[in-house]
Design a protein around this motif. Structure first.
Motif, PDB file in Angstrom:
ATOM      1  N   VAL A  34       0.842  -1.201   0.000  1.00 43.18           N
ATOM      2  CA  VAL A  34       0.000   0.000   0.000  1.00 43.18           C
ATOM      3  C   VAL A  34       0.876   1.249   0.000  1.00 43.18           C
ATOM      4  O   VAL A  34       0.633   2.196  -0.763  1.00 43.18           O
ATOM      5  CB  VAL A  34      -0.979  -0.012   1.194  1.00 43.18           C
ATOM      6  CG1 VAL A  34      -1.646   1.343   1.373  1.00 43.18           C
ATOM      7  CG2 VAL A  34      -2.032  -1.101   1.008  1.00 43.18           C
ATOM      8  N   HIS A  38       1.034   3.886  -3.100  1.00 38.73           N
ATOM      9  CA  HIS A  38       0.730   5.292  -2.807  1.00 38.73           C
ATOM     10  C   HIS A  38       1.869   6.185  -3.299  1.00 38.73           C
ATOM     11  O   HIS A  38       1.631   7.230  -3.920  1.00 38.73           O
ATOM     12  CB  HIS A  38       0.483   5.478  -1.316  1.00 38.73           C
ATOM     13  CG  HIS A  38       0.177   6.883  -0.933  1.00 38.73           C
ATOM     14  ND1 HIS A  38      -1.028   7.487  -1.228  1.00 38.73           N
ATOM     15  CD2 HIS A  38       0.925   7.818  -0.293  1.00 38.73           C
ATOM     16  CE1 HIS A  38      -1.001   8.737  -0.794  1.00 38.73           C
ATOM     17  NE2 HIS A  38       0.174   8.961  -0.219  1.00 38.73           N
ATOM     18  N   GLY A  41       1.693   6.738  -6.833  1.00 38.90           N
ATOM     19  CA  GLY A  41       0.470   7.388  -7.283  1.00 38.90           C
ATOM     20  C   GLY A  41      -0.495   6.435  -7.961  1.00 38.90           C
ATOM     21  O   GLY A  41      -1.284   6.832  -8.813  1.00 38.90           O
ATOM     22  N   PRO A  43      -3.579   3.530  -7.511  1.00 39.53           N
ATOM     23  CA  PRO A  43      -4.588   3.056  -6.557  1.00 39.53           C
ATOM     24  C   PRO A  43      -4.169   1.709  -5.955  1.00 39.53           C
ATOM     25  O   PRO A  43      -3.639   0.857  -6.671  1.00 39.53           O
ATOM     26  CB  PRO A  43      -5.858   2.899  -7.402  1.00 39.53           C
ATOM     27  CG  PRO A  43      -5.618   3.715  -8.622  1.00 39.53           C
ATOM     28  CD  PRO A  43      -4.144   3.738  -8.849  1.00 39.53           C
ATOM     29  N   PHE A  44      -4.418   1.534  -4.661  1.00 42.71           N
ATOM     30  CA  PHE A  44      -3.996   0.291  -4.021  1.00 42.71           C
ATOM     31  C   PHE A  44      -5.113  -0.749  -3.935  1.00 42.71           C
ATOM     32  O   PHE A  44      -4.898  -1.845  -3.449  1.00 42.71           O
ATOM     33  CB  PHE A  44      -3.381   0.546  -2.640  1.00 42.71           C
ATOM     34  CG  PHE A  44      -4.257   1.305  -1.700  1.00 42.71           C
ATOM     35  CD1 PHE A  44      -5.221   0.673  -0.948  1.00 42.71           C
ATOM     36  CD2 PHE A  44      -4.086   2.678  -1.567  1.00 42.71           C
ATOM     37  CE1 PHE A  44      -6.018   1.380  -0.082  1.00 42.71           C
ATOM     38  CE2 PHE A  44      -4.871   3.390  -0.690  1.00 42.71           C
ATOM     39  CZ  PHE A  44      -5.847   2.747   0.058  1.00 42.71           C
ATOM     40  N   GLN A  48      -4.055  -4.478  -2.656  1.00 44.85           N
ATOM     41  CA  GLN A  48      -3.759  -4.782  -1.254  1.00 44.85           C
ATOM     42  C   GLN A  48      -4.388  -6.095  -0.815  1.00 44.85           C
ATOM     43  O   GLN A  48      -3.813  -6.832  -0.016  1.00 44.85           O
ATOM     44  CB  GLN A  48      -4.176  -3.640  -0.342  1.00 44.85           C
ATOM     45  CG  GLN A  48      -5.660  -3.505  -0.116  1.00 44.85           C
ATOM     46  CD  GLN A  48      -5.969  -2.537   1.005  1.00 44.85           C
ATOM     47  OE1 GLN A  48      -5.162  -2.335   1.911  1.00 44.85           O
ATOM     48  NE2 GLN A  48      -7.139  -1.942   0.942  1.00 44.85           N
TER      49      GLN A  48
END
Length: 139
Positions: A34, A38, A41, A43-44, A48
């Motif tokens: 994560v 991040h 840039g 999306p996780f 995740q």
């Protein structure tokens, strides 16, 4: 989706970390993923959840005393994220998920990976282990 063995897409960004083959190591794998996504840039979600499942499986099914597992993230120019978890137990290769009894306490993890990933599979190696991977994005 069928599991398959393929060449990893050419990565423009790579992150790799070795973690202890313990429940704590599995939790740290998700947190590290994560944090790295991040920082890139990216999306996780759903990565995740895929990392959490593959890391948990490496600890539960791929644990060899005294040996760690490795989490690798590869992001391609086309936006495909490849999650790889490598452990040192080649005797227990994951099989495609099948039906799970409603009262079963386990067995749904790869169903989740299959549902969230664009595709996933396994590779034997690098020696002495195996890599379970999943890709997110169409690239």
């Amino acid at each position: 989706m069928d599991t398959e063995t393929t060449q990893a897409p050419a990565a423009v960004r790579t992150f790799s970390i070795r973690l202890s083959s313990t429940p704590r190591g599995a939790r740290l794998a998700r947190r590290a993923a994560v944090g790295q996504l991040h920082a890139w840039g990216v999306p996780f979600e759903p990565a995740q959840h895929i990392v959490a499942e593959l890391a948990s499986n490496a600890v539960r099914h791929g644990h060899v005393p005294g040996r760690d597992f490795r989490l690798t993230l590869r992001l391609t120019a086309g936006g495909v994220l490849r999650v790889e978890v490598t452990d040192t137990c080649t005797e227990r290769l994951p099989r495609p998920p099948g039906p799970v009894a409603p009262d079963a306490e386990s067995g749904r993890g790869l169903l989740l990976v299959e549902a969230l990933a664009t595709r996933w599979g396994t590779e034997v190696g690098p020696a002495p282990g195996k890599t379970v991977w999943a890709e997110v994005g169409d690239g």
